[in-house]
Write an enzyme that holds these catalytic residues in place. Sequence first.
Site: not given
Length: 432
Positions: A356-357, A287-288, A330, A385
């Site tokens: 704004c972070e 399941e790549p 991550y 992703y």
Amino acid sequence: MHEFHYVAGKLFCEGVSIESLVRKHGTPLYVYSQRTLASHFSKLDAALAPLDHLICYSVKANSNIAVLRALASLGSGFDVVSEGELRRVVAAGGPPKICAFAGVGKTEPEIEFALRRGIYSFNVESEPELERINRVAGRLKKAAPVAVRVNPNVDAGTHAKITTGTYETKFGIAFEQVEDVYARASELKNLRLRGLQMHIGSQLTGVKPFELAVRKVVPLVGMLAARYQLEFFSIGGGLGIVYQPALASGGADWWQKPQAKNILTPAKYAATLVPLLRPLKLRILIEPGRFIAGNAGILVTRVEYVKRTGRKNFVIVDAAMNDLIRPAFYDSYHEIVPLTRRNGPLITSDVVGPVCESGDYFAKNRPLPKVGEGECLALMSAGAYGSVMASNYNTRALASEVLVHGNKSAVVRQRQKLRDIWKDEKLPAWLK
Ligand code: LLP
């Protein structure tokens, strides 16, 4: 391997210059290479040729229907985790009969939909789920094909947020309990025990954790296969890719370059795992997601401002964490390159978005060529992703996506219109 490279100093995807795509479609812009997707699929397919095998591309990595269609046309099956993903596969012309449905929280309507569509297998993550699938299948007068997901309790040695094969995580059924669970499942009338599945984590860059997990689980699969006539063993996804440096090492033989010497190639993966799996004489599923799509896509962004604060050089770009959340979420590395190659001095910079972070960054203290307002940068290895994890945070529209095939390119997702972001919101009567 990937098909992003400089030609006469200009960044190209296959035969198309990225600058030409930016002129036509603006930024932020995801660009995918169909040839790269196909070659990753074929490399894996070839490496697994000694096994009766089925590649089930993990839709969550990049679910654009053009990407799914390109893979379906190569004979790929699909690993889905929601009704939405299964509907996408169907919309893309993919066959449900080679789709596996995974996930710890399948709802009754999702199970019903998947059963009606005739999927290959449910990868089941708990006993209550087995009972629920049995109940829904009984109602529909169908036999539900199932595989239990075994949690082998093997540490994949990857980022904590994408480790799934240890008992600290919510995934699968503990190795020691699996035999009993099959015994109970075999008594549920509307289930057909079809296989066994595992998945220990994502972005694994060595074969060892796969080997440990397979060695541990193979005797169990062998025993259960004989007892219940199982047909397949799915070893999950997780093959890692080269993020650093993705471009410098690009080209047909990237894994032979010294900097990528230790990377997990399909050949290494297969050389270790095929001899362990072959004696089972079962169909092997994999399941790549990332391996197929990761280096097949980039995110192109425009420099809006360069801000020097005395302490730092901030390159403020028009893409943000809502477009590509991986660095914020991550702390992951994506190589960043200009669309026009240059040799001048490198400036240590933070590449940041407009959200704004302070977590909204793509790189910190990264040596980068000098870039100015209006120039574009490519964030490499953003094909997996990336767009799938995008959001409308800060009421920012979802970016466009373009697929390149040779000298051709096509928009495969239009830039979202701003007004569409709030089109489903309503004013209550008392505020009208
Ligand atoms: N199979 C199962 C059951 C999975 O949970 C996953 C990924 C895959 C296959 C595909 O794994 P891959 O071959 O792509 O490593 N958002 C994270 C990655 C999350 C992975 C979730 N599960 C990231 O950006 O790194």
